[in-house]
Enzyme design. Structure first.
Site, PDB file in Angstrom:
ATOM      1  N   LYS A 257      -6.679 -29.082   3.569  1.00  0.00           N
ATOM      2  CA  LYS A 257      -6.891 -28.965   5.021  1.00  0.00           C
ATOM      3  C   LYS A 257      -8.025 -29.894   5.440  1.00  0.00           C
ATOM      4  O   LYS A 257      -9.149 -29.759   4.967  1.00  0.00           O
ATOM      5  CB  LYS A 257      -7.209 -27.515   5.393  1.00  0.00           C
ATOM      6  CG  LYS A 257      -7.621 -27.321   6.870  1.00  0.00           C
ATOM      7  CD  LYS A 257      -7.887 -25.848   7.211  1.00  0.00           C
ATOM      8  CE  LYS A 257      -8.462 -25.697   8.620  1.00  0.00           C
ATOM      9  NZ  LYS A 257      -8.771 -24.282   8.968  1.00  0.00           N
ATOM     10  N   ASP A 262     -13.582 -27.847  13.864  1.00  0.00           N
ATOM     11  CA  ASP A 262     -12.719 -26.808  14.428  1.00  0.00           C
ATOM     12  C   ASP A 262     -13.449 -26.071  15.542  1.00  0.00           C
ATOM     13  O   ASP A 262     -14.237 -25.162  15.283  1.00  0.00           O
ATOM     14  CB  ASP A 262     -12.290 -25.829  13.323  1.00  0.00           C
ATOM     15  CG  ASP A 262     -11.332 -24.761  13.837  1.00  0.00           C
ATOM     16  OD1 ASP A 262     -10.870 -24.879  14.992  1.00  0.00           O
ATOM     17  OD2 ASP A 262     -11.041 -23.820  13.067  1.00  0.00           O
ATOM     18  N   LYS A 269     -13.848 -21.007  20.026  1.00  0.00           N
ATOM     19  CA  LYS A 269     -14.714 -20.157  19.209  1.00  0.00           C
ATOM     20  C   LYS A 269     -16.015 -19.866  19.943  1.00  0.00           C
ATOM     21  O   LYS A 269     -16.440 -20.662  20.786  1.00  0.00           O
ATOM     22  CB  LYS A 269     -15.068 -20.888  17.899  1.00  0.00           C
ATOM     23  CG  LYS A 269     -13.940 -20.988  16.887  1.00  0.00           C
ATOM     24  CD  LYS A 269     -14.431 -21.681  15.618  1.00  0.00           C
ATOM     25  CE  LYS A 269     -13.309 -21.800  14.594  1.00  0.00           C
ATOM     26  NZ  LYS A 269     -12.817 -20.498  14.107  1.00  0.00           N
ATOM     27  N   ASP A 280     -14.842 -27.554   7.931  1.00  0.00           N
ATOM     28  CA  ASP A 280     -13.445 -27.122   7.920  1.00  0.00           C
ATOM     29  C   ASP A 280     -12.519 -28.153   7.256  1.00  0.00           C
ATOM     30  O   ASP A 280     -11.307 -27.979   7.211  1.00  0.00           O
ATOM     31  CB  ASP A 280     -12.980 -26.815   9.355  1.00  0.00           C
ATOM     32  CG  ASP A 280     -11.912 -25.734   9.417  1.00  0.00           C
ATOM     33  OD1 ASP A 280     -11.764 -24.990   8.425  1.00  0.00           O
ATOM     34  OD2 ASP A 280     -11.216 -25.641  10.445  1.00  0.00           O
ATOM     35  N   ASP A 339      -6.651 -21.448  17.567  1.00  0.00           N
ATOM     36  CA  ASP A 339      -7.662 -21.466  16.498  1.00  0.00           C
ATOM     37  C   ASP A 339      -7.031 -21.260  15.121  1.00  0.00           C
ATOM     38  O   ASP A 339      -7.683 -21.437  14.104  1.00  0.00           O
ATOM     39  CB  ASP A 339      -8.713 -20.384  16.785  1.00  0.00           C
ATOM     40  CG  ASP A 339      -9.994 -20.599  16.006  1.00  0.00           C
ATOM     41  OD1 ASP A 339     -10.136 -21.671  15.378  1.00  0.00           O
ATOM     42  OD2 ASP A 339     -10.847 -19.691  16.024  1.00  0.00           O
ATOM     43  N   GLU A 341      -5.208 -23.229  13.516  1.00  0.00           N
ATOM     44  CA  GLU A 341      -4.712 -24.605  13.482  1.00  0.00           C
ATOM     45  C   GLU A 341      -4.477 -25.108  12.070  1.00  0.00           C
ATOM     46  O   GLU A 341      -3.670 -26.006  11.854  1.00  0.00           O
ATOM     47  CB  GLU A 341      -5.698 -25.532  14.207  1.00  0.00           C
ATOM     48  CG  GLU A 341      -6.889 -26.039  13.374  1.00  0.00           C
ATOM     49  CD  GLU A 341      -7.811 -24.937  12.888  1.00  0.00           C
ATOM     50  OE1 GLU A 341      -7.797 -23.841  13.477  1.00  0.00           O
ATOM     51  OE2 GLU A 341      -8.558 -25.170  11.909  1.00  0.00           O
ATOM     52  N   ARG A 343      -3.046 -23.784   9.462  1.00  0.00           N
ATOM     53  CA  ARG A 343      -1.670 -23.580   8.983  1.00  0.00           C
ATOM     54  C   ARG A 343      -0.708 -24.542   9.671  1.00  0.00           C
ATOM     55  O   ARG A 343       0.314 -24.907   9.116  1.00  0.00           O
ATOM     56  CB  ARG A 343      -1.280 -22.102   9.182  1.00  0.00           C
ATOM     57  CG  ARG A 343      -1.314 -21.638  10.586  1.00  0.00           C
ATOM     58  CD  ARG A 343      -1.362 -20.108  10.716  1.00  0.00           C
ATOM     59  NE  ARG A 343      -2.705 -19.557  10.518  1.00  0.00           N
ATOM     60  CZ  ARG A 343      -2.996 -18.271  10.572  1.00  0.00           C
ATOM     61  NH1 ARG A 343      -2.032 -17.376  10.775  1.00  0.00           N
ATOM     62  NH2 ARG A 343      -4.233 -17.848  10.387  1.00  0.00           N
TER      63      ARG A 343
HETATM   64  N1  BES Z   1     -11.449 -22.666  10.067  1.00  0.00           N
HETATM   65  C1  BES Z   1     -11.185 -21.350  10.515  1.00  0.00           C
HETATM   66  C2  BES Z   1     -11.437 -20.302   9.435  1.00  0.00           C
HETATM   67  C3  BES Z   1     -12.864 -19.965   9.162  1.00  0.00           C
HETATM   68  C4  BES Z   1     -13.603 -19.230  10.053  1.00  0.00           C
HETATM   69  C5  BES Z   1     -13.440 -20.323   7.968  1.00  0.00           C
HETATM   70  C6  BES Z   1     -14.917 -18.883   9.756  1.00  0.00           C
HETATM   71  C7  BES Z   1     -14.722 -19.971   7.648  1.00  0.00           C
HETATM   72  C8  BES Z   1     -15.461 -19.257   8.559  1.00  0.00           C
HETATM   73  C9  BES Z   1      -9.725 -21.229  10.938  1.00  0.00           C
HETATM   74  O1  BES Z   1      -9.156 -22.352  11.498  1.00  0.00           O
HETATM   75  C10 BES Z   1      -9.654 -20.144  11.958  1.00  0.00           C
HETATM   76  O2  BES Z   1     -10.219 -20.321  13.015  1.00  0.00           O
HETATM   77  N2  BES Z   1      -8.975 -19.051  11.652  1.00  0.00           N
HETATM   78  C11 BES Z   1      -8.875 -17.956  12.530  1.00  0.00           C
HETATM   79  C12 BES Z   1      -7.487 -17.419  12.436  1.00  0.00           C
HETATM   80  C13 BES Z   1      -7.157 -16.399  13.498  1.00  0.00           C
HETATM   81  C14 BES Z   1      -7.127 -17.066  14.869  1.00  0.00           C
HETATM   82  C15 BES Z   1      -5.832 -15.772  13.182  1.00  0.00           C
HETATM   83  C16 BES Z   1      -9.897 -16.899  12.088  1.00  0.00           C
HETATM   84  O3  BES Z   1     -10.101 -16.735  10.883  1.00  0.00           O
HETATM   85  O4  BES Z   1     -10.508 -16.293  12.947  1.00  0.00           O
HETATM   86 ZN    ZN Z   2      -9.999 -24.130  10.948  1.00  0.00          ZN
HETATM   87 MN    MN Z   3      -9.512 -22.445  13.611  1.00  0.00          MN
END
Ligand code: BES
Ligand code: ZN
Ligand code: MN
Length: 485
Positions: A257, A262, A269, A280, A339, A341, A343
């Site tokens: 990834k 992000d 966020k 990220d 968010d 993104e 996947r």
């Molecule tokens: N890059 C983030 C995941 C992340 C968040 C990694 C905090 C480390 C610390 C990812 O893209 C993300 O935002 N995931 C969301 C998914 C949700 C919207 C289903 C998450 O984990 O909140």
């Molecule tokens: Zn992310």
């Molecule tokens: Mn994200």
């Protein structure tokens, strides 16, 4: 940093010539294994309470009597296992790096070297020596420590030599991954990742192809494009190939990834700690680092790295919640949360991976906050429908001291991804968030053996020690070597 094997002098450790002699005391009775002069110095320190013989403790002595090395650091390990030796060595290198010693020699007392403990000492030294300077040139000058020798007797020379060779390659891969991930997002852009890949290609003879937006459009990567459309920074799809075995041998494909920042997009966020979303692209960084290590080892394997790289930004052209996009596989996706993104960019890369007829595909991603809640910062999340492949990755993680833990992928979790407007939704709600993310990816991996590593909790450290860890490069290098063997 230069790592070497040093044959133990027949006259004993007191006669090792180095700026600093690090003695790892493996277990409580290690002291009895020391030559006279060192035993006397240790006895005295213990008697006066300067050193407790407890794991994690260490003591620095300046010019102890009848010892050739001008400095001695005693460091206590729980036992002679690689994990214990690594943390004891790390404590010692923390002391050595501020002393101005150029050459440190490391010896074990009360335990014998094994390949894994030699590898672990190399990792600890390289970790302690790394310093981020790229955007902080005022950072203190790099530590003087330039050479680390592992003191081994005849019986353990081969094991130590193997451990050094492997540890050195892993350390250079970890350094690449840490440096790429630490650089801020205004420097570490998708184009920067592409130039890093090209640089690795030139240095190590890797084949590198970089696709731009036009090429990605031609391939029909609608999900990847959807994430990238909100950013002014041009996307890149990076393909790196290492060919160490005959072409007929199916490669391992690693997919990383590469979200260079992000923001969450329109599903933006919160401000707190958003800076950490420069990390990220930790999955992408670990793919580059693993390629570097495997190429340096000239391993007899074929390895492909795929990196979809883009920012995730809000903006006038950004995707909106409810938008439906078509992935390269032909499946449509309702983007309920912009968010989620990672996947979206990974699914198209996973489809692209099919063309390599891979022996196995492993994707590596800072994918979900939920994985941090589930496993914390010690173990990465491991997901695979393939028991044998999961077993290999789990084993590689243990051997590399870069552990992961298997999580479930039952069909029941699929319910959460149902959509009235597309073949699937991109999110499934908060319960089991790291699992539903993996279930989403699984829909794109029917044509090969596949595993997914969620490194959201392990790719970087928070707080005062904020910075990239280079994980899971050690796990991946062990896996690739073992899988390709
Ligand atoms: N890059 C983030 C995941 C992340 C968040 C990694 C905090 C480390 C610390 C990812 O893209 C993300 O935002 N995931 C969301 C998914 C949700 C919207 C289903 C998450 O984990 O909140
Ligand atoms: Zn992310
Ligand atoms: Mn994200």
């Amino acid at each position: 940093m230069d790592f070497r094997l040093l044959h133990a002098p027949p006259s004993g450790l007191s006669n090792v010539v180095a700026d600093a002699l690090v003695v790892v005391l493996c277990g409580e009775h290690a002291a009895t294994a020391l030559p006279k002069a060192l035993a006397a110095a240790l006895d005295d320190a213990v008697k006066h309470g300067d050193l407790q013989l407890k794991a994690g403790k260490s003591l620095y002595l300046h010019r102890p009597a009848d010892v050739k090395a001008s400095r001695v650091v005693f460091t206590v390990a729980k036992d002679a296992g690689a994990a214990a030796v690594r943390s004891a060595a790390a404590a010692a290198f923390g002391q050595v790096r501020v002393l101005g010693a150029k050459h440190a020699a490391v010896a074990l007392a009360g335990g014998a070297w094994r390949e894994a403990s030699a590898e672990a000492v190399v990792a600890a030294a390289a970790d302690a020596a790394y310093l981020y300077r790229y955007t902080k040139p005022s950072a203190p000058a790099a530590p003087a420590l330039a050479r680390v020798s592992l003191v081994a007797d005849k019986a353990h020379v081969a094991a130590v030599q193997h451990g050094i060779t492997l540890g050195r390659a892993i350390a250079s891969g970890v350094a690449v991954a840490r440096e790429c991930a630490n650089r801020p997002a205004n420097h570490a852009t998708p184009s920067f990742l592409a130039s890093q890949a090209r640089q690795l290609g030139r240095d190590l003879g890797l084949k590198v192809d970089v696709l731009d937006r036009r090429a990605v459009e031609k391939l029909g990567m609608g999900a990847f494009l959807a994430v990238a459309q909100g950013s002014h920074e041009p996307l890149r799809f990076i393909v790196v190939r290492y060919e160490g075995a005959p072409k007929s041998k199916p490669p391992v494909v690693l997919v990383g990834k590469g979200i260079t920042f992000d923001t969450g997009g329109i599903s933006i966020k919160p401000a707190a700690e958003m800076d950490e979303m420069k990390f990220d692209m930790g999955g992408a960084a670990s793919v580059l680092g693993t390629l570097r290590a495997i190429a340096q080892l000239q391993a007899k394997v074929n390895l492909v790295g795929l990196i979809p790289a883009t920012e995730n930004m809000p903006g006038g052209r950004a995707i909106k919640p409810g938008d439906v996009v078509k992935s390269m596989s032909g499946q449509t996706i309702e983007v309920l949360n912009t968010d989620a993104e990672g996947r979206l960019i990974l699914c198209d890369a996973l489809t692209y991976a099919e063309r390599f007829r891979p022996a196995a595909v492993v994707d590596i991603a800072t994918l979900t906050g939920a994985c941090v809640i589930a496993l914390g910062h010690h173990r990465s999340g491991l997901f695979s429908p393939d028991d044998a492949l999961a077993g290999e990755l789990q084993k590689a993680g243990e051997a590399a001291l870069d552990p992961c833990w298997r999580m479930p992928l039952d069909d029941e979790y699929d319910e959460a991804l149902k959509s009235n407007f597309a073949d699937m939704a991109n999110v499934g709600g908060r319960p089991g968030g790291s699992i539903t993310a993996a279930m989403f990816l699984k829909k794109f991996t029917g044509k090969y053996r596949w595993a997914h590593l969620d490194i959201a909790g392990t790719a970087w450290k928070r707080g005062a020690a904020k910075g990239a860890t280079g994980r899971p490069v050690p796990l991946l290098v062990h896996f690739v070597l073992q899988h390709g063997a």
